[in-house]
Motif scaffolding. Structure first.
Motif, PDB file in Angstrom:
ATOM      1  N   THR A  67      -0.899 -26.923  16.414  1.00 46.47           N
ATOM      2  CA  THR A  67      -2.305 -26.889  16.009  1.00 46.47           C
ATOM      3  C   THR A  67      -3.045 -25.774  16.760  1.00 46.47           C
ATOM      4  O   THR A  67      -2.700 -25.415  17.880  1.00 46.47           O
ATOM      5  N   TYR A  68      -4.060 -25.239  16.099  1.00 42.90           N
ATOM      6  CA  TYR A  68      -4.787 -24.087  16.650  1.00 42.90           C
ATOM      7  C   TYR A  68      -6.259 -24.182  16.250  1.00 42.90           C
ATOM      8  O   TYR A  68      -6.644 -24.997  15.411  1.00 42.90           O
ATOM      9  N   GLY A  69      -7.061 -23.318  16.874  1.00 44.03           N
ATOM     10  CA  GLY A  69      -8.490 -23.293  16.536  1.00 44.03           C
ATOM     11  C   GLY A  69      -9.280 -24.280  17.382  1.00 44.03           C
ATOM     12  O   GLY A  69      -8.780 -24.808  18.388  1.00 44.03           O
ATOM     13  N   VAL A  70     -10.501 -24.518  16.960  1.00 42.01           N
ATOM     14  CA  VAL A  70     -11.447 -25.324  17.739  1.00 42.01           C
ATOM     15  C   VAL A  70     -10.891 -26.696  18.116  1.00 42.01           C
ATOM     16  O   VAL A  70     -11.067 -27.159  19.243  1.00 42.01           O
ATOM     17  N   ASP A  71     -10.203 -27.357  17.173  1.00 40.67           N
ATOM     18  CA  ASP A  71      -9.681 -28.699  17.475  1.00 40.67           C
ATOM     19  C   ASP A  71      -8.186 -28.694  17.793  1.00 40.67           C
ATOM     20  O   ASP A  71      -7.576 -29.761  17.874  1.00 40.67           O
ATOM     21  N   GLY A  72      -7.611 -27.510  17.973  1.00 38.67           N
ATOM     22  CA  GLY A  72      -6.164 -27.448  18.153  1.00 38.67           C
ATOM     23  C   GLY A  72      -5.737 -27.174  19.580  1.00 38.67           C
ATOM     24  O   GLY A  72      -6.558 -27.074  20.500  1.00 38.67           O
ATOM     25  N   ASP A  73      -4.431 -27.022  19.756  1.00 34.23           N
ATOM     26  CA  ASP A  73      -3.867 -26.777  21.089  1.00 34.23           C
ATOM     27  C   ASP A  73      -3.858 -25.293  21.452  1.00 34.23           C
ATOM     28  O   ASP A  73      -3.728 -24.936  22.615  1.00 34.23           O
ATOM     29  N   VAL A  74      -3.912 -24.437  20.434  1.00 35.56           N
ATOM     30  CA  VAL A  74      -3.800 -22.995  20.687  1.00 35.56           C
ATOM     31  C   VAL A  74      -5.128 -22.304  20.353  1.00 35.56           C
ATOM     32  O   VAL A  74      -5.715 -22.549  19.295  1.00 35.56           O
ATOM     33  N   ILE A  75      -5.586 -21.469  21.257  1.00 33.19           N
ATOM     34  CA  ILE A  75      -6.778 -20.644  20.999  1.00 33.19           C
ATOM     35  C   ILE A  75      -6.316 -19.442  20.170  1.00 33.19           C
ATOM     36  O   ILE A  75      -5.406 -18.713  20.587  1.00 33.19           O
ATOM     37  N   GLY A 123       2.665 -10.704  10.450  1.00 33.75           N
ATOM     38  CA  GLY A 123       2.129 -11.699  11.385  1.00 33.75           C
ATOM     39  C   GLY A 123       2.910 -12.998  11.308  1.00 33.75           C
ATOM     40  O   GLY A 123       3.227 -13.611  12.337  1.00 33.75           O
ATOM     41  N   GLN A 124       3.240 -13.392  10.085  1.00 38.17           N
ATOM     42  CA  GLN A 124       3.984 -14.651   9.901  1.00 38.17           C
ATOM     43  C   GLN A 124       5.383 -14.554  10.517  1.00 38.17           C
ATOM     44  O   GLN A 124       5.821 -15.458  11.243  1.00 38.17           O
ATOM     45  N   GLU A 125       6.033 -13.436  10.250  1.00 37.60           N
ATOM     46  CA  GLU A 125       7.407 -13.252  10.753  1.00 37.60           C
ATOM     47  C   GLU A 125       7.446 -13.277  12.289  1.00 37.60           C
ATOM     48  O   GLU A 125       8.275 -13.956  12.894  1.00 37.60           O
ATOM     49  N   VAL A 126       6.524 -12.529  12.905  1.00 34.06           N
ATOM     50  CA  VAL A 126       6.507 -12.482  14.370  1.00 34.06           C
ATOM     51  C   VAL A 126       6.192 -13.880  14.926  1.00 34.06           C
ATOM     52  O   VAL A 126       6.833 -14.344  15.869  1.00 34.06           O
ATOM     53  N   MET A 127       5.234 -14.564  14.296  1.00 35.77           N
ATOM     54  CA  MET A 127       4.838 -15.889  14.817  1.00 35.77           C
ATOM     55  C   MET A 127       5.955 -16.907  14.643  1.00 35.77           C
ATOM     56  O   MET A 127       6.147 -17.782  15.505  1.00 35.77           O
ATOM     57  N   GLU A 128       6.707 -16.793  13.545  1.00 39.20           N
ATOM     58  CA  GLU A 128       7.839 -17.719  13.352  1.00 39.20           C
ATOM     59  C   GLU A 128       8.826 -17.578  14.501  1.00 39.20           C
ATOM     60  O   GLU A 128       9.319 -18.567  15.043  1.00 39.20           O
ATOM     61  N   SER A 129       9.093 -16.328  14.875  1.00 45.18           N
ATOM     62  CA  SER A 129      10.056 -16.151  15.971  1.00 45.18           C
ATOM     63  C   SER A 129       9.448 -16.587  17.301  1.00 45.18           C
ATOM     64  O   SER A 129      10.135 -17.165  18.148  1.00 45.18           O
ATOM     65  N   TYR A 130       8.147 -16.354  17.500  1.00 39.17           N
ATOM     66  CA  TYR A 130       7.480 -16.835  18.722  1.00 39.17           C
ATOM     67  C   TYR A 130       7.575 -18.370  18.819  1.00 39.17           C
ATOM     68  O   TYR A 130       7.781 -18.925  19.899  1.00 39.17           O
ATOM     69  N   CYS A 131       7.344 -19.049  17.680  1.00 40.85           N
ATOM     70  CA  CYS A 131       7.341 -20.519  17.701  1.00 40.85           C
ATOM     71  C   CYS A 131       8.703 -21.040  18.164  1.00 40.85           C
ATOM     72  O   CYS A 131       8.791 -22.070  18.840  1.00 40.85           O
ATOM     73  N   GLY A 184       0.065 -19.519  28.587  1.00 43.30           N
ATOM     74  CA  GLY A 184       0.815 -18.327  28.190  1.00 43.30           C
ATOM     75  C   GLY A 184       0.160 -17.707  26.975  1.00 43.30           C
ATOM     76  O   GLY A 184      -0.401 -18.422  26.135  1.00 43.30           O
ATOM     77  N   ILE A 185       0.222 -16.393  26.900  1.00 43.72           N
ATOM     78  CA  ILE A 185      -0.441 -15.671  25.800  1.00 43.72           C
ATOM     79  C   ILE A 185       0.612 -14.943  24.981  1.00 43.72           C
ATOM     80  O   ILE A 185       1.514 -14.304  25.527  1.00 43.72           O
ATOM     81  N   LEU A 186       0.469 -15.036  23.654  1.00 47.64           N
ATOM     82  CA  LEU A 186       1.337 -14.272  22.752  1.00 47.64           C
ATOM     83  C   LEU A 186       0.464 -13.310  21.962  1.00 47.64           C
ATOM     84  O   LEU A 186      -0.594 -13.692  21.457  1.00 47.64           O
ATOM     85  N   VAL A 187       0.911 -12.069  21.848  1.00 48.35           N
ATOM     86  CA  VAL A 187       0.131 -11.061  21.117  1.00 48.35           C
ATOM     87  C   VAL A 187       0.934 -10.592  19.908  1.00 48.35           C
ATOM     88  O   VAL A 187       2.132 -10.326  20.011  1.00 48.35           O
ATOM     89  N   SER A 210      10.981 -19.166  20.065  1.00 50.33           N
ATOM     90  CA  SER A 210      11.329 -18.691  21.421  1.00 50.33           C
ATOM     91  C   SER A 210      10.437 -19.269  22.512  1.00 50.33           C
ATOM     92  O   SER A 210      10.873 -19.377  23.650  1.00 50.33           O
ATOM     93  N   TYR A 211       9.180 -19.539  22.184  1.00 53.26           N
ATOM     94  CA  TYR A 211       8.228 -19.905  23.252  1.00 53.26           C
ATOM     95  C   TYR A 211       7.612 -21.283  23.041  1.00 53.26           C
ATOM     96  O   TYR A 211       6.505 -21.544  23.514  1.00 53.26           O
ATOM     97  N   SER A 212       8.341 -22.135  22.358  1.00 53.50           N
ATOM     98  CA  SER A 212       7.838 -23.468  22.065  1.00 53.50           C
ATOM     99  C   SER A 212       7.340 -24.162  23.350  1.00 53.50           C
ATOM    100  O   SER A 212       8.046 -24.205  24.357  1.00 53.50           O
ATOM    101  N   GLY A 213       6.105 -24.630  23.317  1.00 48.83           N
ATOM    102  CA  GLY A 213       5.539 -25.366  24.457  1.00 48.83           C
ATOM    103  C   GLY A 213       5.089 -24.500  25.621  1.00 48.83           C
ATOM    104  O   GLY A 213       4.588 -25.013  26.618  1.00 48.83           O
ATOM    105  N   GLN A 214       5.232 -23.178  25.506  1.00 50.90           N
ATOM    106  CA  GLN A 214       4.898 -22.315  26.662  1.00 50.90           C
ATOM    107  C   GLN A 214       3.587 -21.553  26.512  1.00 50.90           C
ATOM    108  O   GLN A 214       3.186 -20.841  27.411  1.00 50.90           O
ATOM    109  N   PHE A 215       2.949 -21.639  25.339  1.00 52.30           N
ATOM    110  CA  PHE A 215       1.751 -20.812  25.113  1.00 52.30           C
ATOM    111  C   PHE A 215       0.582 -21.644  24.597  1.00 52.30           C
ATOM    112  O   PHE A 215       0.779 -22.661  23.938  1.00 52.30           O
ATOM    113  N   ASN A 216      -0.630 -21.201  24.926  1.00 53.67           N
ATOM    114  CA  ASN A 216      -1.812 -21.818  24.303  1.00 53.67           C
ATOM    115  C   ASN A 216      -2.856 -20.788  23.870  1.00 53.67           C
ATOM    116  O   ASN A 216      -4.004 -21.137  23.611  1.00 53.67           O
TER     117      ASN A 216
END
Ligand code: GYE
Length: 370
Positions: free
Chosen positions: A274-282, A235-243, A191-194, A245-251
């Motif tokens: 976790t995100y980035g090269v060694d994380g779960d989220v691109i 960015g922080q505010e939107v991502m907090e709400s994404y985390c 799943g993708i979040l923008v 609402s969409y927990s476990g559904q996006f990478n």
């Protein structure tokens, strides 16, 4: 928005090349030099603050009113700095700078004030892409040439020139990179979040449209796409709400500028994602200012699609040409690079049938960036 009409003004003058910080040395600016600068903008981008010295024969300064978007991001700071460096007294300019603080009404007022002050040129970086027709007509009636930089105006072509970036191309590149990267790594996109930039800005419109087209081609699911206003707090505010609402559904998380990515990282850290090269989220970003590239180099941001903020030297070249009664290129694209965190995964991507190089971020690249 592409205009290929050239415009001539009948004022001849002698020009010299000098940056504010260096001493003036005189030389005539020719059409060929202007063309070369335009070429350079298209092929190399620019990372210099050198501009033509516009001091007129009688020593009068050229007044330039610049209605800047605001101060919302690192990109914006670099853009403002570039304009202040170029349009300074040592180069023959008086700059009337207005920070419009992301307020469209204030930006229209700023342009009307420039008309009242009878400046020689108006530069606009339009916060949103519509609502410009009337005020541009007012500039025309006052005989003041308008140069648009960065974001585009989509409901009028009543201005002399535009210098900026192809935001839709940036969106395409981000999409094609994601596809190639996921394939190379064997990652299935769940799943993708923008996190979008300011709604109605051409940067938001283009990046959204470009990426969406690629997402449609590959059948990806965009779970949500919300406005983070190009700021870290947004960015922080939107991502907090994404985390939540969409927990476990996006990478995949796409932030339409670096500052939003910084805020998104804070939110993901707090949520234990976790995100980035060694994380779960691109994590994908746009702008590639110094701080953004540092995060790419550290592996926290996987890929950062550059948007070059150093338009001012090219605007100065346009003004020089107009002052000399020469034709100007009405559309100038800045050149951008696509920066990646991993050297050995991909070296290029194919976008609309064209092979585009990827740049692995090194110390030298970070140091040279704005
Ligand atoms: O991406 C963002 C800034 O208009 C391209 O505006 C510019 C965008 C840039 O706030 O950081």
């Amino acid at each position: 928005m592409k205009k290929f009409l050239a415009m001539m003004l009948a004022l001849a003058m002698v020009a010299s090349l000098a940056a504010c910080s260096s001493s003036s040395s005189s030389s005539d600016t020719t059409a060929a030099e202007t063309e070369a600068a335009t070429e350079a903008a298209e092929t190399e981008g620019t990372d210099e603050t050198e501009a033509a010295d516009s001091t007129t024969g009688d020593g009068e300064l050229i007044t330039v009113g610049f209605a800047q978007v605001g101060h919302e991001s690192d990109w914006r700071t670099a853009s403002t700095q570039s304009c202040q460096d170029v349009f300074c007294e040592a180069n023959g300019y008086e700059l009337v700078f207005v920070d419009c603080d992301q307020d469209s009404a204030a930006q229209l007022d700023a342009v009307r004030n420039f008309i009242e002050q009878d400046v020689d040129y108006v530069i606009i970086d339009p916060i949103v892409s519509t609502g410009w027709d009337t005020v541009l007509t007012e500039c025309e009636e006052a005989g003041i040439p308008v140069i648009v930089i960065d974001r585009t105006i989509d409901d009028s072509d009543n201005y002399t020139a535009w210098v900026g970036s192809d935001f839709t191309a940036e969106g395409y590149a981000a999409g094609e990179w994601l596809n190639a990267y996921a394939e190379a790594k064997g990652i299935e996109i769940s799943g993708i979040l923008v996190i979008e930039g300011t709604t109605g800005s051409s940067a938001q419109l283009g990046r959204t449209e470009g990426f969406q087209e690629i997402a449609d081609n590959y059948g990806w699911t965009i779970l949500d796409s919300q406005d983070g206003d190009f700021t870290e707090a947004g960015g922080q505010e939107v991502m907090e709400s994404y985390c939540q609402s969409y927990s476990g559904q996006f990478n995949v998380v796409i932030c339409q500028n670096d500052n939003e990515a910084f805020g998104a990282m804070t939110a993901m850290d707090a949520a234990g994602i976790t995100y980035g090269v060694d994380g779960d989220v691109i994590l994908i970003s746009f702008d590639a200012c110094t701080a953004g590239l540092e995060y790419v180099q550290a592996g926290s941001i996987n890929a950062d699609f550059e948007c070059n903020p150093l338009a001012a030297p090219f605007v100065a070249e346009i003004i020089e040409s107009l002052e000399a009664g020469e034709e100007v290129e009405s559309t100038v694209y800045m050149t951008e690079h696509w920066y990646v965190a991993e050297e050995d995964v991909l070296t290029s991507i194919t976008v609309n049938g064209e092979e585009q190089e990827l740049t692995y971020v090194t110390d030298e690249i970070v140091e040279a960036q704005y």
